[in-house]
Design a protein around this motif. Structure first.
Motif, short mmCIF file in Angstrom:
data_model
loop_
_atom_site.label_atom_id
_atom_site.label_comp_id
_atom_site.label_asym_id
_atom_site.label_seq_id
_atom_site.Cartn_x
_atom_site.Cartn_y
_atom_site.Cartn_z
N ASN A 140 17.38 10.30 -7.46
CA ASN A 140 16.86 9.04 -6.97
C ASN A 140 15.19 9.10 -7.48
O ASN A 140 14.36 9.23 -6.71
N VAL A 141 14.89 9.06 -8.96
CA VAL A 141 13.84 9.35 -9.53
C VAL A 141 12.70 8.45 -9.02
O VAL A 141 11.56 8.62 -9.01
N GLN A 142 13.36 7.13 -8.74
CA GLN A 142 12.07 6.01 -8.46
C GLN A 142 11.68 6.14 -6.92
O GLN A 142 10.59 5.49 -6.78
N PHE A 143 12.29 7.12 -6.09
CA PHE A 143 12.00 7.07 -4.92
C PHE A 143 10.47 7.38 -4.38
O PHE A 143 9.81 6.62 -3.66
N LEU A 144 9.77 8.20 -5.16
CA LEU A 144 8.23 8.42 -4.81
C LEU A 144 7.42 7.47 -5.33
O LEU A 144 6.65 6.98 -4.14
N GLN A 145 7.64 6.84 -6.12
CA GLN A 145 6.81 5.50 -6.54
C GLN A 145 7.12 4.41 -5.32
O GLN A 145 6.32 3.78 -4.83
N ALA A 146 8.39 4.33 -5.05
CA ALA A 146 8.87 2.95 -4.22
C ALA A 146 8.05 3.32 -2.87
O ALA A 146 7.51 2.31 -2.19
N LEU A 147 7.87 4.60 -2.57
CA LEU A 147 7.06 4.95 -1.30
C LEU A 147 5.66 4.47 -1.14
O LEU A 147 5.23 4.52 -0.23
N SER A 148 5.12 4.36 -2.33
CA SER A 148 3.84 3.88 -2.36
C SER A 148 3.56 2.35 -2.22
O SER A 148 2.41 1.88 -1.56
N GLY A 149 4.69 1.63 -1.76
CA GLY A 149 4.73 0.41 -1.64
C GLY A 149 4.57 0.31 -0.22
O GLY A 149 4.87 0.74 0.57
N SER A 150 4.25 -1.10 0.05
CA SER A 150 3.93 -1.80 1.54
C SER A 150 5.58 -1.75 2.27
O SER A 150 5.55 -1.59 3.46
N TRP A 151 6.47 -2.04 1.59
CA TRP A 151 7.77 -1.95 2.10
C TRP A 151 8.07 -0.65 2.97
O TRP A 151 8.79 -0.60 3.76
N PHE A 152 7.24 0.50 2.45
CA PHE A 152 7.73 1.70 3.26
C PHE A 152 6.43 2.54 3.84
O PHE A 152 6.25 3.50 4.31
N GLY A 153 5.52 1.38 4.49
CA GLY A 153 4.32 1.52 5.46
C GLY A 153 5.06 1.93 6.75
O GLY A 153 5.99 1.40 7.24
N LEU A 154 4.43 3.08 7.35
CA LEU A 154 4.88 3.41 8.58
C LEU A 154 4.55 2.79 9.88
O LEU A 154 3.34 2.51 9.99
N ILE A 155 5.57 2.74 10.87
CA ILE A 155 5.28 2.20 11.92
C ILE A 155 5.58 3.10 13.08
O ILE A 155 6.25 4.04 12.80
N SER A 156 5.02 2.71 14.48
CA SER A 156 5.38 3.67 15.52
C SER A 156 6.74 4.00 15.85
O SER A 156 7.62 2.97 15.64
N PRO A 157 7.18 5.26 15.91
CA PRO A 157 8.67 5.27 16.29
C PRO A 157 8.97 4.82 17.83
O PRO A 157 10.26 4.54 18.06
N ALA A 158 7.92 4.45 18.27
CA ALA A 158 8.16 3.64 19.69
C ALA A 158 8.63 2.18 19.39
O ALA A 158 9.27 1.39 20.43
#
Length: 541
Positions: free
Chosen positions: A176-194
């Motif tokens: 999944n070569v593209q995954f690292l770049q994908a993580l930079s996007g707002s789609w993968f912004g982190l929210i609380s586990p709660a």
């Protein structure tokens, strides 16, 4: 950038030189990057406090949960609420630290291990740790088809392992070569586990604790979204110009659909900045002391996507004729202005893996006419072609501003294109039913796998092409999984050539967006996927 910020920006540890070249020099395949990426001023010291107002061109379709969004308006808001594991330098394409201070990638690009910064928290004071990263990735998978933004980029997800509180490993069943770049996007912004277990509808309201420098105070549909500075925040991207809390006390997004009204609001100092300035308004803005922030978005160019389940899939000469009948330069000159460029490929010129196919995409109406003549489509009494008693009429779902001029260009070669105006709900219903021959689409993504999401029959994808299994799947799989940078660039070129040669993608124009920045605004910048970043922004009092 302060010396402290430079010291904190440590290079990521990667498993191989090939991945280093591929993932940290991502823009090397593009012909051009953003013209400008920041409104920062070196002459003035930042001032903390105050309210900043930015006028967006639309409401975010009622949802402020990034994984459930593809609409850039929504992602411009969510970018301020939730930080990502990594960031992407818009000037170089380099992937740089953010909530992850370093990482390793396996030789086969199936396993990604991240080492998280210490001390970062969500706005509910829970720690940003390995368990939180796992909860966020797992919740995207649990969203299923609702994860229309993040879902396409997490294909083959096996699971996330918590190694220790600050170390997490993400595994895939395929490269999944593209995954690292994908993580930079707002789609993968982190929210609380709660909050990751909340319903999709509740998350759309924005009532979650984010990891970013602002929190949501209110969202009023078709009116505004109001954000407040988060007290105690101190883990910005390594691209940021300062440490600590955001400068602004309040950040307000207003939703103003009319372009001239948006431009007028910045020249009259009602707002500090605006999105989507039209080229006709640029001179007025600069004359009033505003500056322009312009970027060619990486990703899919403005394109027409034939539905492979419609009659058009079985009539390649008509698809090719549509391609030759469209005069991209006329569209640019008449509708979009000089910041756009004539089409040269399915990918915008700033996208990694871009290849110039301008010769194949030349305007040639005579060739379009001949293709249809040879295919049995004869000109009728009103100039529209017919075959076996059927008019050559296209059923297109589109929402661009170039509809009338494309309608005329197609009419000139004998193709009927009735403009069909659908709201978001009606458009989604038509897509689900397959009620279209062509879907007009564009998407920002700084990686060529934006084409996988459209055209792979094996992905849980965007689906607009409704792709059938074909030899294109093999080309897309190579593009998705190839680790070597040179080989991946060749694979991306092969994919673009295939969809153009077979007229499965009909590019319209190489798009660019311009933002108007008023004289009181400082520090606004664009990220690697041209989303607005207000962390360094401040207002001159």
């Amino acid at each position: 950038m302060s010396p402290h910020r430079l010291r904190r920006r440590r290079p990521a540890a990667l498993a191989s030189a090939a991945l280093l070249g591929l993932l940290l020099s991502a823009c090397s395949g593009g012909a051009a990057g953003p013209a400008t990426t920041s409104s920062a001023s070196a002459e003035v010291e930042p001032v903390a406090g105050g309210t900043y107002i930015h006028a967006l061109e639309a409401d975010p379709l009622g949802c402020l949960d990034a994984p459930q969004q593809r609409f850039h308006v929504a992602l411009n808001i969510t970018r301020q609420l939730a930080d990502s594991l990594v960031d992407q330098d818009p000037e170089t394409g380099e992937i740089v630290p953010w909530l992850a201070e370093s990482w390793e990638i396996s030789e086969d690009a199936k396993t990604f291990t991240f080492h998280l910064v210490e001390g970062a928290t969500f706005s509910d004071d829970l720690p940003i740790d390995a368990a939180a990263v796992k909860a966020n990735l797992d919740r995207i998978v649990a969203l299923g088809p609702k994860a229309i933004g993040a879902g396409p980029w997490i294909q083959g997800y096996v699971g996330t392992t918590v190694v220790d509180p600050q170390t997490v490993t993400v595994a895939f069943d395929r490269p999944n070569v593209q995954f690292l770049q994908a993580l930079s996007g707002s789609w993968f912004g982190l929210i609380s586990p709660a909050d990751t277990g909340k319903s999709p509808e509740e998350l759309c309201t924005g009532t979650y604790a984010g990891s970013g420098p602002f929190t949501l105070t209110s969202y009023t549909k078709d009116q505004d979204a109001v954000l407040a500075k988060r007290v105690g925040y101190d883990w910005p991207s390594s691209l940021a110009a300062h440490d600590g809390e955001a400068y602004l006390d309040t950040l307000r997004f207003t939703f103003v659909p009319e372009a001239s009204v948006r431009s007028g609001s910045v020249t009259s100092n009602q707002v500090q900045s605006v999105s989507l300035v039209t080229w006709q308004d640029e001179a007025t803005l600069t004359a009033a002391g505003s500056t322009l922030l312009t970027a060619h978005q990486p990703g899919l160019t403005e394109s027409w996507i034939p539905n492979q389940q419609s009659w058009l899939a079985d009539d390649e000469p008509v698809r090719q004729a549509i391609r030759y009948a469209i005069n991209s330069q006329e569209i640019v000159d008449t509708v979009y202005g000089p910041t756009y460029a004539s089409r040269t490929a399915p990918l915008n010129s700033s996208t990694p893996g871009y290849t110039d196919l301008s010769d194949e995409l030349a305007f040639d109406p005579d060739k379009a006419r001949q293709l249809m003549e040879d295919d049995g489509w004869k000109v009728g009494a009103d100039g529209i072609r017919e075959k076996d008693g059927t008019r050559l009429t296209l059923n297109v779902i589109a929402s661009y501003t170039d509809l009338e001029i494309i309608q005329q260009q197609l009419k000139d070669v004998g193709i009927d294109y009735p403009i069909r105006q659908l709201d978001a709900a009606a458009s989604s219903k038509a897509v689900a039913a397959g009620d279209y021959d062509i879907y007009a689409w564009t998407m920002t993504r700084a990686d060529p796998t934006v084409l996988n999401a459209l055209y792979s029959s094996t992905w849980t994808s965007l689906g607009y092409a409704k792709a059938n299994p074909s030899e294109l799947d093999d080309l897309l799989a190579t593009q998705e999984s190839t680790v070597d940078a040179t080989e991946r660039a060749a694979a991306a070129a092969a994919v673009q050539e295939y969809v153009v040669d077979n007229a499965w993608n009909i590019p319209i124009a190489d798009r660019a967006w311009t933002y108007g920045i008023g004289p009181s605004s400082h520090g606004l910048r664009l990220d690697g996927e041209t989303k607005l970043v207000f962390y360094d922004a401040w207002v001159q009092q």
